[in-house]
Design a protein around this motif. Sequence first.
Motif, PDB file in Angstrom:
ATOM      1  N   GLU A  86      -8.216   9.592 -14.619  1.00  8.21           N
ATOM      2  CA  GLU A  86      -7.364  10.667 -15.109  1.00  8.21           C
ATOM      3  C   GLU A  86      -7.245  11.751 -14.041  1.00  8.21           C
ATOM      4  OE1 GLU A  86      -9.187  12.004 -18.683  1.00  8.21           O
ATOM      5  OE2 GLU A  86      -8.916  10.082 -19.731  1.00  8.21           O
ATOM      6  N   PHE A  87      -6.107  12.461 -14.151  1.00 12.89           N
ATOM      7  CA  PHE A  87      -5.922  13.629 -13.295  1.00 12.89           C
ATOM      8  C   PHE A  87      -4.982  14.565 -14.032  1.00 12.89           C
ATOM      9  CE2 PHE A  87      -2.489  10.786 -12.043  1.00 12.89           C
ATOM     10  CZ  PHE A  87      -1.386  11.615 -12.003  1.00 12.89           C
ATOM     11  N   SER A  88      -4.911  15.797 -13.538  1.00 11.19           N
ATOM     12  CA  SER A  88      -4.017  16.796 -14.126  1.00 11.19           C
ATOM     13  C   SER A  88      -3.109  17.347 -13.035  1.00 11.19           C
ATOM     14  CB  SER A  88      -4.812  17.930 -14.788  1.00 11.19           C
ATOM     15  OG  SER A  88      -5.639  18.581 -13.836  1.00 11.19           O
ATOM     16  N   SER A  89      -1.887  17.730 -13.460  1.00 15.16           N
ATOM     17  CA  SER A  89      -0.917  18.262 -12.513  1.00 15.16           C
ATOM     18  C   SER A  89       0.125  19.044 -13.278  1.00 15.16           C
ATOM     19  CB  SER A  89      -0.262  17.131 -11.726  1.00 15.16           C
ATOM     20  OG  SER A  89       0.744  17.636 -10.880  1.00 15.16           O
ATOM     21  N   ASP A  90       0.523  20.186 -12.692  1.00 12.07           N
ATOM     22  CA  ASP A  90       1.569  20.982 -13.324  1.00 12.07           C
ATOM     23  C   ASP A  90       2.953  20.415 -13.054  1.00 12.07           C
ATOM     24  OD1 ASP A  90      -0.350  22.704 -14.305  1.00 12.07           O
ATOM     25  OD2 ASP A  90      -0.278  23.997 -12.519  1.00 12.07           O
ATOM     26  N   GLU A  91       3.092  19.594 -12.040  1.00  9.66           N
ATOM     27  CA  GLU A  91       4.377  19.003 -11.690  1.00  9.66           C
ATOM     28  C   GLU A  91       4.324  17.484 -11.873  1.00  9.66           C
ATOM     29  OE1 GLU A  91       5.253  20.141  -7.726  1.00  9.66           O
ATOM     30  OE2 GLU A  91       5.472  22.284  -8.190  1.00  9.66           O
ATOM     31  N   ILE A  92       5.476  16.907 -12.055  1.00 10.86           N
ATOM     32  CA  ILE A  92       5.540  15.447 -12.176  1.00 10.86           C
ATOM     33  C   ILE A  92       5.142  14.845 -10.841  1.00 10.86           C
ATOM     34  CG2 ILE A  92       7.024  13.457 -12.611  1.00 10.86           C
ATOM     35  CD1 ILE A  92       8.731  15.248 -14.380  1.00 10.86           C
ATOM     36  N   PRO A  93       4.139  13.993 -10.825  1.00 13.32           N
ATOM     37  CA  PRO A  93       3.563  13.572  -9.544  1.00 13.32           C
ATOM     38  C   PRO A  93       4.305  12.407  -8.901  1.00 13.32           C
ATOM     39  CG  PRO A  93       2.313  12.612 -11.332  1.00 13.32           C
ATOM     40  CD  PRO A  93       3.379  13.468 -11.984  1.00 13.32           C
ATOM     41  N   ASP A  94       4.107  12.294  -7.569  1.00 11.41           N
ATOM     42  CA  ASP A  94       4.444  11.078  -6.821  1.00 11.41           C
ATOM     43  C   ASP A  94       3.143  10.346  -6.538  1.00 11.41           C
ATOM     44  OD1 ASP A  94       7.085  11.836  -6.778  1.00 11.41           O
ATOM     45  OD2 ASP A  94       6.950  12.796  -4.799  1.00 11.41           O
ATOM     46  N   LEU A  95       3.114   9.045  -6.866  1.00 10.12           N
ATOM     47  CA  LEU A  95       1.895   8.267  -6.688  1.00 10.12           C
ATOM     48  C   LEU A  95       2.159   7.091  -5.756  1.00 10.12           C
ATOM     49  CD1 LEU A  95       0.533   8.066 -10.358  1.00 10.12           C
ATOM     50  CD2 LEU A  95      -0.143   9.657  -8.549  1.00 10.12           C
ATOM     51  N   PRO A  96       1.288   6.865  -4.755  1.00 12.75           N
ATOM     52  CA  PRO A  96       1.443   5.687  -3.899  1.00 12.75           C
ATOM     53  C   PRO A  96       1.011   4.430  -4.640  1.00 12.75           C
ATOM     54  CG  PRO A  96      -0.569   6.836  -3.324  1.00 12.75           C
ATOM     55  CD  PRO A  96       0.110   7.684  -4.378  1.00 12.75           C
ATOM     56  N   ALA A  97       1.309   3.294  -4.041  1.00 10.90           N
ATOM     57  CA  ALA A  97       0.928   2.015  -4.640  1.00 10.90           C
ATOM     58  C   ALA A  97      -0.547   1.746  -4.425  1.00 10.90           C
ATOM     59  CB  ALA A  97       1.746   0.885  -4.025  1.00 10.90           C
ATOM     60  N   ALA A  98      -1.184   1.150  -5.417  1.00 12.02           N
ATOM     61  CA  ALA A  98      -2.549   0.665  -5.258  1.00 12.02           C
ATOM     62  C   ALA A  98      -2.508  -0.648  -4.488  1.00 12.02           C
ATOM     63  CB  ALA A  98      -3.199   0.476  -6.622  1.00 12.02           C
ATOM     64  N   ILE A  99      -3.567  -0.872  -3.746  1.00 15.39           N
ATOM     65  CA  ILE A  99      -3.624  -2.076  -2.907  1.00 15.39           C
ATOM     66  C   ILE A  99      -4.882  -2.857  -3.236  1.00 15.39           C
ATOM     67  CG2 ILE A  99      -3.771  -2.954  -0.550  1.00 15.39           C
ATOM     68  CD1 ILE A  99      -2.227  -0.503   0.364  1.00 15.39           C
ATOM     69  N   CYS A 100      -4.695  -4.161  -3.461  1.00 18.03           N
ATOM     70  CA  CYS A 100      -5.827  -5.044  -3.735  1.00 18.03           C
ATOM     71  C   CYS A 100      -5.830  -6.145  -2.686  1.00 18.03           C
ATOM     72  CB  CYS A 100      -5.740  -5.628  -5.142  1.00 18.03           C
ATOM     73  SG  CYS A 100      -7.081  -6.785  -5.522  1.00 18.03           S
ATOM     74  N   LYS A 101      -6.805  -6.071  -1.783  1.00 14.45           N
ATOM     75  CA  LYS A 101      -6.949  -7.138  -0.808  1.00 14.45           C
ATOM     76  C   LYS A 101      -7.822  -8.232  -1.399  1.00 14.45           C
ATOM     77  CE  LYS A 101      -6.210  -4.342   3.325  1.00 14.45           C
ATOM     78  NZ  LYS A 101      -6.702  -3.990   4.685  1.00 14.45           N
ATOM     79  N   PHE A 102      -7.476  -9.481  -1.083  1.00 14.71           N
ATOM     80  CA  PHE A 102      -8.234 -10.600  -1.650  1.00 14.71           C
ATOM     81  C   PHE A 102      -8.478 -11.629  -0.566  1.00 14.71           C
ATOM     82  CE2 PHE A 102      -3.750 -11.589  -2.219  1.00 14.71           C
ATOM     83  CZ  PHE A 102      -3.662 -12.893  -1.773  1.00 14.71           C
ATOM     84  N   LYS A 103      -9.461 -12.477  -0.834  1.00  7.98           N
ATOM     85  CA  LYS A 103      -9.809 -13.543   0.089  1.00  7.98           C
ATOM     86  C   LYS A 103     -10.304 -14.738  -0.702  1.00  7.98           C
ATOM     87  CE  LYS A 103     -12.539 -14.575   4.217  1.00  7.98           C
ATOM     88  NZ  LYS A 103     -13.522 -14.035   5.206  1.00  7.98           N
TER      89      LYS A 103
END
Length: 683
Positions: free
Chosen positions: A503-520
């Motif tokens: 969770e997080f809080s913000s007064d403005e509508i946020p921009d969020l980067p993509a999550a990255i899942c590396k696998f092997k």
Amino acid sequence: MRKTKISILCLLCMVVLLLFSSHLPLASANTECPCDDLDYCIEWVDEGSISVQWGQVETVAINGEVYTFRADDFDEDLNAALISIERDGIVRKEFLFLTGSSDRRWLEWDNEVAVVIADITLDGYKTPSVKLELYSRGRPSLEIEFEASEETVQGVDVSSEQYAPGEEKQIDVTIKNTGDAWIENVILEIDTDEMRVRSRGDFEYRDGILKENLGCLAVDDSIEMNFTVVAPEWDGVTSPYDLVYYINATANGYDIKENDYQFTGSLELGCTDPDIEVVMELTTDEFNMTSWYVNNLDINTASYSSSDYEIRDAEEFTFLRTRIFNTGLYTLSNIDVDFPEISEDLVIAESYESGDYSTMEDNGQYYLGLKLVAIKSGDYSFDEVVVQTSFFGENLSWKSGSESLKVHGPHIVLDKKLTRSDSDYTVSLDISNDGDRAAWINLVDTIPDELDYVSGSLEKSLEGSDLPLSEWDLSTTVVNGTQTVSVTGVLLPPGSSLSMSYEFSSDEIPDLPAAICKFKSIWNYEGEAQSSYYVGGVEVKQYWKPLNGGWVTEADITENSTVAVPITVVEDEPEIVNLPEDDAEDEFNSVDDEMPDTSDVVLEVETESSTSFLSKIISPIINIFDKAQQLVSNIFKGALSGVSSVFGIAEGAAVDAVENYLYAVVIGIALVVFLLVYTLISK
């Protein structure tokens, strides 16, 4: 004096020829049947019996003629009856006796009908009746049957009812007397239509007609003969369906009364059907996911005309091979081929093509080989290859079998969802393995510095999960105000999934980067999965498109529509795919610039022999002899027009002599003709 000698020599030649011709019929004296006496040699056929009561009449049709029988009188001892027979208004009467010599028991009408008295009986009123046995003169009947050989020409099975252009076919003919009487002086003539006679067997061949005197054929006698013909070459213009060849036979002969009979038989030979063999196959129907990357090519040095990139380091792959063979005997044009669609999750790494399928000559071939690597694991199917064409109004279609492919490996899917409650936000991360192999995963997500992360919310979300928190390598770090959460060292089995949130809080509508899942995974397969990202709170989905630059959005796909290499041959300049150089080189952490070994890729183009070596030799020799014969004919017609008739007589005599094995006479004819020609030229 000299003219007198020449005249005597010519006269001597003519006498010899006349004497020879007068003796030729002796060679065919056996063409007549030995028994030809009408009184003793007629072969009678039983026509049943009738019973005629005194004073009454009975009418019977025999061989198309109507006979009326009447019993006019009987003797007192009932040993004889006076029989009246009427035909066409003509009446014959004769006593027939039950006892005595055989000639008193029967009568015959013009050697056509025989009547034999069999019995005389009385009814309840003492009225006598005579039983008469009826017989008709047997007549011959010839049955002519053809049987053609079966061949295999250039791999095509040619049945006994078909022909192959320019190829030999043996014809067996059987003539059998299926009638009730013998037939003599049987002359069999066979017209081979437009088919050329290659071998005449025991026949005489003259003016395009095979001819043979079969002589006498008794009841149930049969004669078998054969000859060989060659069908004309196809002109490439006329429909083969219209090129039907007929072999017609006519047999003439005479019966005991010297009546002429004619019988016919025929054989019809049609073309073979056009045929195409379509084969589609995979070199392997399953393989494992391995890492590979896309290498851009300079358009001037492209290795493959249908693409401007190369696939590097793909250790496991399959080849989809399509072969089309024209296995018929005719050239096919305007051929359409429907190739199966290739899934967008399979990439055509290389393509090999040989031949042109649009027009294929007989024994022609087309080959297409596609090297396929996989973007993700799963099951893939390839529908049939369908080949269609119209051949002189006939719509023809062929198809191959279908194929299926299984690609093993993990398939990691990462979803990132954003939910809002006033100024509080929750980010949910769901990781699933939709493949059939396990993979180790490392998940990283970034929280921008302008957002206030709720400390401990990530750990709280993992409480009660299937995987104890102690087995997670969980960490949170802060760099320049930007917080990063990561989970490493987790094994994700096939079909399993994991979820966590923060969770997080913000007064403005946020921009969020993509999550990255590396696998092997095993088999040298590793990579990364990316989730959606958010711009102003709006989700932007990403897709893995290595040929379009890696992870792209729908907008990127629209702008760069090139996704995979099409199967069909690209004749125009290919569309250039501009991939970022850094992404192309760093994809899957590989720096190997060498091309993979493709020495095991063999372009197989099978060939079959066409025209036989023997026919190639025989055909020119036949043409040379035909031209030589025509040359000699033209010379003699121009210089010695009177000699042509002499040569005709000599030729006929020689042929008949050969048929009757008169070899010595043939030599004599040759000497006579030579002397005659020499005399005329000297004159």
